[in-house]
Design a protein around this motif. Structure first.
Motif, PDB file in Angstrom:
ATOM      1  N   GLY A 205      -5.397 -12.134   8.555  1.00 57.23           N
ATOM      2  CA  GLY A 205      -4.447 -13.086   8.005  1.00 57.23           C
ATOM      3  C   GLY A 205      -5.020 -14.015   6.961  1.00 57.23           C
ATOM      4  O   GLY A 205      -4.362 -14.976   6.540  1.00 57.23           O
ATOM      5  N   GLN A 206      -6.271 -13.758   6.505  1.00 55.80           N
ATOM      6  CA  GLN A 206      -6.898 -14.609   5.507  1.00 55.80           C
ATOM      7  C   GLN A 206      -6.664 -14.126   4.084  1.00 55.80           C
ATOM      8  O   GLN A 206      -7.024 -14.815   3.133  1.00 55.80           O
ATOM      9  N   ARG A 207      -6.125 -12.932   3.917  1.00 55.69           N
ATOM     10  CA  ARG A 207      -5.837 -12.379   2.600  1.00 55.69           C
ATOM     11  C   ARG A 207      -4.413 -11.853   2.582  1.00 55.69           C
ATOM     12  O   ARG A 207      -3.857 -11.461   3.625  1.00 55.69           O
TER      13      ARG A 207
ATOM     14  N   VAL B 280     -11.882  -7.341   1.773  1.00 57.73           N
ATOM     15  CA  VAL B 280     -10.540  -7.876   1.598  1.00 57.73           C
ATOM     16  C   VAL B 280      -9.591  -7.289   2.649  1.00 57.73           C
ATOM     17  O   VAL B 280      -8.726  -7.996   3.197  1.00 57.73           O
ATOM     18  N   ARG B 281      -9.723  -6.013   2.938  1.00 61.08           N
ATOM     19  CA  ARG B 281      -8.857  -5.398   3.952  1.00 61.08           C
ATOM     20  C   ARG B 281      -9.091  -6.018   5.334  1.00 61.08           C
ATOM     21  O   ARG B 281      -8.134  -6.266   6.094  1.00 61.08           O
TER      22      ARG B 281
ATOM     23  N   VAL C  94      -5.276  -7.269  -1.484  1.00 63.15           N
ATOM     24  CA  VAL C  94      -5.709  -5.899  -1.183  1.00 63.15           C
ATOM     25  C   VAL C  94      -5.391  -4.965  -2.350  1.00 63.15           C
ATOM     26  O   VAL C  94      -6.219  -4.129  -2.745  1.00 63.15           O
ATOM     27  N   LEU C  95      -4.200  -5.106  -2.917  1.00 64.75           N
ATOM     28  CA  LEU C  95      -3.815  -4.250  -4.039  1.00 64.75           C
ATOM     29  C   LEU C  95      -4.710  -4.485  -5.245  1.00 64.75           C
ATOM     30  O   LEU C  95      -5.104  -3.542  -5.942  1.00 64.75           O
ATOM     31  N   ASN C  96      -5.027  -5.731  -5.514  1.00 63.66           N
ATOM     32  CA  ASN C  96      -5.919  -6.040  -6.647  1.00 63.66           C
ATOM     33  C   ASN C  96      -7.311  -5.464  -6.423  1.00 63.66           C
ATOM     34  O   ASN C  96      -7.949  -4.952  -7.355  1.00 63.66           O
TER      35      ASN C  96
END
Length: 466
Positions: free
Chosen positions: A390-392, A383-384, A397-399
């Protein structure tokens, strides 16, 4: 972000090793905690004193076999003025007067020869009470050892969770800082910053909650074990002392669980109490010997010695019916104890099955939690990387970060439950004892005090000098 990720992973790995891996520099072990609880727990020591008091029932019952001796003594002052004969009849009369100091000393010995076997049955009942009390002591010993093992693992779990939450807060602080930097250059919106701030506030709340739980656990550790926790070493399961399957565990529990054996001794005691009550319907035969030396009991007898020997047979015919009611009551109590035994056996069978199921579930939960942590770490890294492309979003990231924290907490909890479940299973089958665990401590032997006082005829001091 990569630097923060690397530091966080190392920190959590260190936490897991400190709590559940080999760490030879740590000072305290779960075995030493169990030893301290076994030696110093006030509730356990109070129960040992209770067992010693029950031991005294046996010499009390044995006293029925022994003679009873009483010594009497009397003394006083007496003035006598006696006129013998008939005044005015012309026959001689005599006049005696004077003061004496009558005094006497005597001894009486009474021995019961037969009382319907009441003394024998009372003695056997008292011995059954001693055996039952010892099993009750075993119950409490197991409870204390289980509580000590549980609180030991609780402290490891809660301290690990605190470190996980602190590490999470540090990561969230770095995330918020980076999000603000990106906001300042226009890469993200104000919403992303607010989401980071909210997640950080939630993380700090979770950290405070974990720290509060740890304070409570520390206090309970001190209460149960007897000292403050300090550099605890990892705890390991005790599966090696358990049977290999559930049927064997149930069979072992029905024979070795102290609750079951205590109920069996309770039946023996109740049966003997029936015999004691029935003994009241039998004759009682006693012999009594006495001797008395008296001086100046009267003005004409300066000294007197009397010795007697008497045998007495008492045959009860009717005593108001109370003895029959007591017999019936004792028989109902015996029936109740037999039913209680069946209930205890059912409870033991269910308890062993429940503990065994939790043990099997704990083994599976550790593997599942380890897989969850590994997958969550991979997911967070992905996710990072996608967020950088720019895809997330920042929320993604927090989730993912929160999911990893939850997975690590779940792993710590599963490892805690795994160890505690093994001790609980050992407790359910009745084998959670210093002997089975091979603890480095002197095992308390209640039979030592019993043999010290069983045949005592006189004395008011306890064997330990009190």
């Amino acid at each position: 972000m990569r630097g923060v990720k690397r530091v966080t992973g190392v920190a959590v790995t260190g936490i897991m090793m400190a709590c559940f891996g080999p760490t030879p520099v740590l000072a305290d072990t779960i075995e030493s905690a169990l030893v301290r609880a076994y030696q110093t727990n006030p509730q356990l020591n109070a129960q040992r004193a209770s067992v010693r008091s029950v031991d005294e029932n046996v010499p009390q019952a044995l006293s029925g076999y022994r003679p009873r001796v009483a010594v009497t003594a009397s003394g006083g002052y007496q003035y006598t003025d006696v006129i013998s004969g008939v005044v005015g009849s012309g026959s001689p009369t005599s006049h005696l007067n004077g003061a004496q100091t009558p005094r006497a000393v005597g001894a009486t010995l009474t021995q019961t020869l037969f009382n319907g076997q009441q003394t024998a049955n009372r003695t056997r009942a008292a011995e059954g009470q001693v055996s039952s009390a010892r099993e009750g002591l075993r119950v409490l010993e197991q409870s204390v050892l289980l509580a000590a093992a549980t609180i030991y693992m609780d402290y490891l779990r809660d301290s690990a969770i605190v470190e996980v939450q602190r590490s999470n807060v540090r990561v969230l602080e770095q995330t918020l800082k980076q999000t603000r930097d990106r906001f300042n250059v226009g890469e993200v919106t104000r919403t992303d910053v607010a989401q980071s701030e909210a997640q950080l506030a939630a993380g700090r709340t979770q950290q405070l909650t974990a720290e509060s739980n740890l304070v409570t656990t520390r206090a309970n550790f001190r209460r149960i074990v007897g000292n403050e926790p300090d550099r605890l070493a990892p705890g390991s399961p005790v599966d090696r002392f358990l049977p290999s399957n559930l049927p064997q565990a149930v069979e072992l529990g029905l024979t070795e669980n102290p609750n079951v054996t205590a109920s069996m001794f309770g039946i023996d005691v109740s049966y003997l109490n029936v015999k004691v009550a029935e003994g009241a319907l039998f004759p009682t035969l006693t012999v009594q010997a006495s001797a008395q030396q008296a001086y100046e009991q009267s003005i004409t007898v300066p000294r007197q010695f009397v010795a007697t020997g008497i045998a007495q047979l008492s045959i009860p015919v009717f005593q108001g019916g109370g003895e029959y009611a007591l017999i019936r009551q004792s028989k109902e109590t015996l029936a109740q104890q037999r039913l209680n035994l069946e209930q205890v056996r059912d409870q033991t069978r269910a308890g062993v099955a429940q503990a065994w199921g939790q043990l099997l579930a704990g083994r599976a939960q550790v593997s599942s939690a380890q897989a969850q942590v590994k997958a969550s770490e991979i997911a967070l890294n992905g996710v990072r990387e996608e967020a950088r492309a720019g895809q997330r979003t920042t929320l993604d990231v927090l989730n993912a970060q929160q999911a990893l924290v939850n997975a690590r907490v779940a792993l710590v909890t599963a490892q805690h439950d795994r160890v505690v479940a093994s001790y609980a299973a050992l407790n359910a089958v009745g084998r959670l004892s210093p002997q089975v665990l091979n603890l480095n401590t002197e095992v308390y032997d209640p039979s030592v005090h019993y043999h010290q006082i069983r045949d005592s005829w006189i004395g008011v001091r306890t064997p330990d000098g009190h």
